[in-house]
Motif scaffolding. Structure first.
Motif, PDB file in Angstrom:
ATOM      1  N   ILE A  17       0.840  -1.205   0.000  1.00  0.00           N
ATOM      2  CA  ILE A  17       0.000   0.000   0.000  1.00  0.00           C
ATOM      3  C   ILE A  17       0.870   1.248   0.000  1.00  0.00           C
ATOM      4  N   VAL A  18       1.914   1.261   0.822  1.00  0.00           N
ATOM      5  CA  VAL A  18       2.816   2.416   0.875  1.00  0.00           C
ATOM      6  C   VAL A  18       3.471   2.642  -0.480  1.00  0.00           C
ATOM      7  N   GLU A  19       3.894   1.564  -1.130  1.00  0.00           N
ATOM      8  CA  GLU A  19       4.507   1.694  -2.454  1.00  0.00           C
ATOM      9  C   GLU A  19       3.511   2.277  -3.452  1.00  0.00           C
ATOM     10  N   LEU A  20       2.284   1.808  -3.439  1.00  0.00           N
ATOM     11  CA  LEU A  20       1.274   2.304  -4.374  1.00  0.00           C
ATOM     12  C   LEU A  20       0.874   3.746  -4.075  1.00  0.00           C
ATOM     13  N   ILE A  21       0.762   4.096  -2.803  1.00  0.00           N
ATOM     14  CA  ILE A  21       0.437   5.483  -2.446  1.00  0.00           C
ATOM     15  C   ILE A  21       1.565   6.411  -2.900  1.00  0.00           C
ATOM     16  N   SER A  22       2.792   5.953  -2.767  1.00  0.00           N
ATOM     17  CA  SER A  22       3.931   6.768  -3.213  1.00  0.00           C
ATOM     18  C   SER A  22       3.886   6.977  -4.723  1.00  0.00           C
ATOM     19  N   LYS A  23       3.551   5.935  -5.467  1.00  0.00           N
ATOM     20  CA  LYS A  23       3.431   6.069  -6.919  1.00  0.00           C
ATOM     21  C   LYS A  23       2.286   7.002  -7.284  1.00  0.00           C
ATOM     22  N   ARG A  24       1.186   6.902  -6.543  1.00  0.00           N
ATOM     23  CA  ARG A  24       0.047   7.797  -6.785  1.00  0.00           C
ATOM     24  C   ARG A  24       0.461   9.241  -6.505  1.00  0.00           C
ATOM     25  N   ALA A  25       1.226   9.441  -5.437  1.00  0.00           N
ATOM     26  CA  ALA A  25       1.678  10.783  -5.071  1.00  0.00           C
ATOM     27  C   ALA A  25       2.609  11.358  -6.147  1.00  0.00           C
ATOM     28  N   GLU A  26       3.465  10.524  -6.719  1.00  0.00           N
ATOM     29  CA  GLU A  26       4.334  10.995  -7.805  1.00  0.00           C
ATOM     30  C   GLU A  26       3.495  11.475  -8.981  1.00  0.00           C
ATOM     31  N   ALA A  27       2.456  10.715  -9.321  1.00  0.00           N
ATOM     32  CA  ALA A  27       1.581  11.113 -10.428  1.00  0.00           C
ATOM     33  C   ALA A  27       0.837  12.398 -10.096  1.00  0.00           C
ATOM     34  N   ALA A  28       0.331  12.497  -8.877  1.00  0.00           N
ATOM     35  CA  ALA A  28      -0.398  13.698  -8.461  1.00  0.00           C
ATOM     36  C   ALA A  28       0.512  14.923  -8.481  1.00  0.00           C
ATOM     37  N   LYS A  29       1.753  14.743  -8.043  1.00  0.00           N
ATOM     38  CA  LYS A  29       2.706  15.853  -8.049  1.00  0.00           C
ATOM     39  C   LYS A  29       2.979  16.318  -9.473  1.00  0.00           C
ATOM     40  N   ALA A  30       3.152  15.372 -10.393  1.00  0.00           N
ATOM     41  CA  ALA A  30       3.385  15.724 -11.798  1.00  0.00           C
ATOM     42  C   ALA A  30       2.180  16.466 -12.372  1.00  0.00           C
ATOM     43  N   ILE A  31       0.992  16.016 -12.023  1.00  0.00           N
ATOM     44  CA  ILE A  31      -0.222  16.704 -12.475  1.00  0.00           C
ATOM     45  C   ILE A  31      -0.278  18.105 -11.888  1.00  0.00           C
ATOM     46  N   GLY A  32       0.091  18.247 -10.622  1.00  0.00           N
ATOM     47  CA  GLY A  32       0.115  19.559  -9.991  1.00  0.00           C
ATOM     48  C   GLY A  32       1.059  20.516 -10.690  1.00  0.00           C
ATOM     49  N   GLU A  33       2.203  20.008 -11.128  1.00  0.00           N
ATOM     50  CA  GLU A  33       3.160  20.850 -11.854  1.00  0.00           C
ATOM     51  C   GLU A  33       2.578  21.290 -13.194  1.00  0.00           C
ATOM     52  N   LEU A  34       1.897  20.380 -13.878  1.00  0.00           N
ATOM     53  CA  LEU A  34       1.255  20.743 -15.149  1.00  0.00           C
ATOM     54  C   LEU A  34       0.130  21.752 -14.933  1.00  0.00           C
ATOM     55  N   LYS A  35      -0.628  21.570 -13.862  1.00  0.00           N
ATOM     56  CA  LYS A  35      -1.704  22.518 -13.555  1.00  0.00           C
ATOM     57  C   LYS A  35      -1.139  23.902 -13.291  1.00  0.00           C
ATOM     58  N   ALA A  36      -0.011  23.963 -12.585  1.00  0.00           N
ATOM     59  CA  ALA A  36       0.605  25.257 -12.283  1.00  0.00           C
ATOM     60  C   ALA A  36       1.053  25.955 -13.565  1.00  0.00           C
ATOM     61  N   LYS A  37       1.586  25.200 -14.500  1.00  0.00           N
ATOM     62  CA  LYS A  37       2.064  25.781 -15.759  1.00  0.00           C
ATOM     63  C   LYS A  37       0.915  26.299 -16.628  1.00  0.00           C
ATOM     64  N   THR A  38      -0.250  25.687 -16.486  1.00  0.00           N
ATOM     65  CA  THR A  38      -1.391  26.060 -17.326  1.00  0.00           C
ATOM     66  C   THR A  38      -2.460  26.824 -16.556  1.00  0.00           C
ATOM     67  N   ALA A  39      -2.150  27.205 -15.326  1.00  0.00           N
ATOM     68  CA  ALA A  39      -3.066  27.964 -14.468  1.00  0.00           C
ATOM     69  C   ALA A  39      -4.399  27.247 -14.231  1.00  0.00           C
ATOM     70  N   MET A  40      -4.347  25.926 -14.192  1.00  0.00           N
ATOM     71  CA  MET A  40      -5.545  25.155 -13.863  1.00  0.00           C
ATOM     72  C   MET A  40      -5.699  25.101 -12.348  1.00  0.00           C
ATOM     73  N   ARG A  80      -4.071  16.703  -2.948  1.00  0.00           N
ATOM     74  CA  ARG A  80      -4.262  18.133  -3.269  1.00  0.00           C
ATOM     75  C   ARG A  80      -3.211  18.976  -2.555  1.00  0.00           C
ATOM     76  N   THR A  81      -2.946  18.655  -1.294  1.00  0.00           N
ATOM     77  CA  THR A  81      -1.920  19.388  -0.537  1.00  0.00           C
ATOM     78  C   THR A  81      -0.561  19.243  -1.208  1.00  0.00           C
ATOM     79  N   LEU A  82      -0.250  18.051  -1.668  1.00  0.00           N
ATOM     80  CA  LEU A  82       1.003  17.818  -2.372  1.00  0.00           C
ATOM     81  C   LEU A  82       1.073  18.640  -3.649  1.00  0.00           C
ATOM     82  N   GLN A  83      -0.027  18.723  -4.371  1.00  0.00           N
ATOM     83  CA  GLN A  83      -0.043  19.496  -5.605  1.00  0.00           C
ATOM     84  C   GLN A  83       0.167  20.989  -5.355  1.00  0.00           C
TER      85      GLN A  83
END
Length: 85
Positions: A17-40, A80-83
């Motif tokens: 579970i910890v491994e999967l949550i970490s992978k999910r967090a990596e994806a969420a962080k990447a999405i957050g970076e894309l959202k920041a670049k596009t003002a989403m 969301r906090t991570l993003q």
């Protein structure tokens, strides 16, 4: 199985579970970076609703859908906090 066997099994599952949550967090962080670049916006209520519907659809039990959604509400909140960072 004895209690200790079940607890060992839970420990193994927690590691997965910890491994999967970490992978999910990596994806969420990447999405957050894309959202920041596009003002989403970070918070997208429809996307959150879609995630909840998806996890309910694939829920095999024994957790009831409502219990699973409680878990996912917290997961989504943390992501969301991570993003925002």
């Amino acid at each position: 199985m004895e209690i200790s066997d079940w607890r060992n099994k839970i420990d193994e599952l927690d590691e997965q579970i910890v491994e999967l949550i970490s992978k999910r967090a990596e994806a969420a962080k990447a999405i957050g970076e894309l959202k920041a670049k596009t003002a989403m916006p970070i918070y997208e209520p429809q996307r959150e609703k879609d995630v909840f519907e998806h996890v309910k659809k694939v829920n095999p039990g024994p957790l009831a859908d409502a219990e699973l959604i409680h878990v996912y509400e917290r997961v989504m909140d943390v992501m969301r906090t991570l993003q925002r960072q």
